[in-house]
Design an enzyme around this catalytic site. Structure first.
Site, PDB file in Angstrom:
ATOM      1  N   TRP A  42     -44.868  57.449   3.158  1.00 29.22           N
ATOM      2  CA  TRP A  42     -45.628  56.194   3.231  1.00 29.22           C
ATOM      3  C   TRP A  42     -44.735  54.970   3.197  1.00 29.22           C
ATOM      4  O   TRP A  42     -45.093  53.919   3.746  1.00 29.22           O
ATOM      5  CB  TRP A  42     -46.720  56.168   2.150  1.00 29.22           C
ATOM      6  N   ASP A 101     -47.437  49.732  -2.843  1.00 28.48           N
ATOM      7  CA  ASP A 101     -48.527  50.581  -2.361  1.00 28.48           C
ATOM      8  C   ASP A 101     -48.911  51.520  -3.498  1.00 28.48           C
ATOM      9  O   ASP A 101     -48.158  52.423  -3.840  1.00 28.48           O
ATOM     10  CB  ASP A 101     -48.036  51.365  -1.137  1.00 28.48           C
ATOM     11  N   LYS A 115     -58.468  57.794  -3.078  1.00 22.09           N
ATOM     12  CA  LYS A 115     -57.826  58.769  -3.954  1.00 22.09           C
ATOM     13  C   LYS A 115     -58.367  58.586  -5.383  1.00 22.09           C
ATOM     14  O   LYS A 115     -59.107  59.431  -5.878  1.00 22.09           O
ATOM     15  CB  LYS A 115     -56.317  58.636  -3.860  1.00 22.09           C
TER      16      LYS A 115
END
Lengths: 361, 361
Positions: A102, A172, A196
């Site tokens: 990511w 993030d 999530k």
């Protein structure tokens, strides 16, 4: 069929009580005779839902008034593009610390807009550890420093917030937000796709230090402008109302369960038990991440013999344990054990893993 | 409370049967033991849902293989920003025909990227008519021509697709897509937020002529690049799965009801009846839009005496008719009568309006 234990990395499992409430009011939200999905985002009903969700998230994460909280569409990837557009001038230097997949995605979104400096990366080691803070090559004139707090695929997590001085730290937090207490004041921007730990996919939370709104940024459409979203209170265009509503139900559930302090305890127990089962399997199962930075949320693991993978997946699914297939970039298995995964689910997984090992070891 | 008739402009009413199905499978999607909201977007279950939704939409709108269909996050406003980024080089001329509020929004998203030419606008007349095609000042070198097929706030609608020659026609169809048959081949790009005729807010449909992917566009993040979304099959990042799924249920409902041909008939009857009630009210109610371009989807109307507005809204809500308050830009009332608004709802509204007029006339 009874509800299974779902270890999917995201979209991920949600608390039964949240889904039950959403189900019970799907056709008639609190007596108005219509679904919350059908109501105007500017009506008093949804405006109330939205305001409560923000207040609950602020309470959950102790977010001060120095920060705005936005609920946006477009996922964390869009959030990754908005960071350089809003915080940097065109071509300005920005520092990225890459600790997994990511982090690389974040760079891909930023390159058209800023001079990306990879201040540190653990790619050479297969993202199995974090680069030591002392080795980061930060730029004195960087617009910001970007990190990925938890890497969902590689299963590595920052256990301490790195000190980057006066340059805003952008993180993030998609896969670890609200999994434990967080000192928001150490960050310039925190963003997180909700799917999530916060609820359903389709809404992204952005927590933004207000003084960063003074930055001019670079030419961009109104819909990509933080200031417009702040002015519009996340309703610059029609927001993903149902997703926002469902996230709000998850926030209420987290508060009722004892808040992030309680989830920190549960998550620590879940992760410790699962890593212990892997490490104690005599090599039958293996996790390659350096112990101090192992993720509490995503536990990738490998069977000593990959030819058993297919049987492991088929038998675990038959045992009511789904979503264990590893990301295609790594192969193997992955158990995502976010807030909504009960400790009983982790115990069931460990029990299955022990049994599978005995039968196939 | 029983379900009311909801005339909200969007998020808007959904078919009862769609919500009932979504409710019944919210905790356990077709026996997998988990919600569709919780399943991986890359698992076989959601991949199947996604593929079916695309196939059903293609069937519904007779979309040929010359077009790709994308299901994206971010709403129509984000779609408005992606058009110049993908179809034009930086600063290239682009033609916009402005027939209401959303045409102006489209321009706001485009100005940072292209040289916007307002080829025609009906703003001087309060957006009560469409500018005659003969009066449009199109640019020979325009990257594209942008129109808003139906203006949700002002209630004006293109009843014929304008001929713009070889320049790609780009149209915002958010509030009228699938309300009647559409010749997709006349367009370069059609985009539509789903929350009016296609389902829930949070997913946007983009129908894109494949040969436009050959255009280089201008520097942009990967997440803003049509080509990346096409390559990723709308899963470049985690898509809004539940919203996509619910849109898919709406597509199946529309096909089962007889497709867009049947909805065209129903919508024509609903609009004709409502406009007739307004026009036949002896001036008690008033719609100011030129008759040939009145929207079949959004019917704004005004009471002859605005001091009655409050009573009209309170009494209509008490009668089980909600969402009738006009947009704040215009005031007055607005009845949005998309596909999912049954004819019985329009009859009930007309009955209430007649009764209210008799009591307050």
């Amino acid at each position: 069929m009874p509800r299974v234990f779902n270890f999917s990395a995201g979209p991920a499992t949600l608390p039964d009580v949240v889904l039950e409430q959403a189900r019970d009011e799907l056709l008639d939200w609190r007596g108005v005779g219509a679904s919350i999905v059908e109501l105007s985002h500017r009506g008093k009903e949804f405006m109330g839902v939205a305001a409560e969700a923000e207040a609950d998230l602020r309470r959950l994460l102790s977010i001060s008034d120095d920060y705005v909280v936005l609920f946006l569409a477009g996922g964390a990837t869009t959030a990754q593009a908005l960071v350089p557009l809003n915080l940097a001038s065109a071509g300005q230097r920005a520092d990225y610390v890459v600790t997994g997949h990511w982090g690389k995605t974040a760079i891909k979104q930023a390159r058209p807009y800023v001079d990306v400096n990879i201040a540190a990366t653990s790619e050479a080691g297969g993202f199995r550890d974090l680069p030591a803070r002392a080795d980061w090559q930060l730029s004195p004139d960087a617009a910001y420093v970007h990190i990925t707090a938890n890497e969902t695929i590689h299963g590595v997590e920052f256990r301490d917030i790195p000190d980057v001085g006066d340059v805003p730290l952008v993180a993030d937090f998609s896969s670890s937000i609200a999994s434990e207490p967080l000192d928001v004041s150490k960050f310039g921007v925190i963003y997180a796709g909700a799917q999530k730990n916060l609820g359903p996919v389709g809404v992204t939370v952005v927590i933004l230090r207000r003084n960063l709104l003074e930055r001019a940024g670079q030419p961009r459409a109104d819909i990509f402008d933080y200031r417009s979203h702040v002015k519009g209170e996340s309703m610059l265009n029609t927001p993903p109302t149902w997703n926002w509503y469902l996230a709000g139900l998850v926030f209420k559930w987290m508060l009722a369960e004892g808040g992030v302090e309680e989830f920190a305890r549960r998550n620590a127990r879940k992760a410790a038990a699962l890593y212990a089962a892997i490490d104690g399997s005599g090599g039958f199962y293996r996790n390659d991440v350096a112990a101090p930075v192992r993720s509490r949320m995503n536990v990738p693991f490998f069977l000593h013999d990959a030819s058993l993978d297919k049987a492991f997946l088929a038998e675990s699914e038959a045992a009511g344990l789904i979503g264990l297939k590893g990301h295609r970039a790594l192969g193997g298995m992955r158990a995502s054990i976010y807030n909504a995964m009960p400790e009983a689910g982790v115990r069931a997984l460990i029990g299955f893993m022990d049994d599978f090992r005995k039968r196939h070891g």
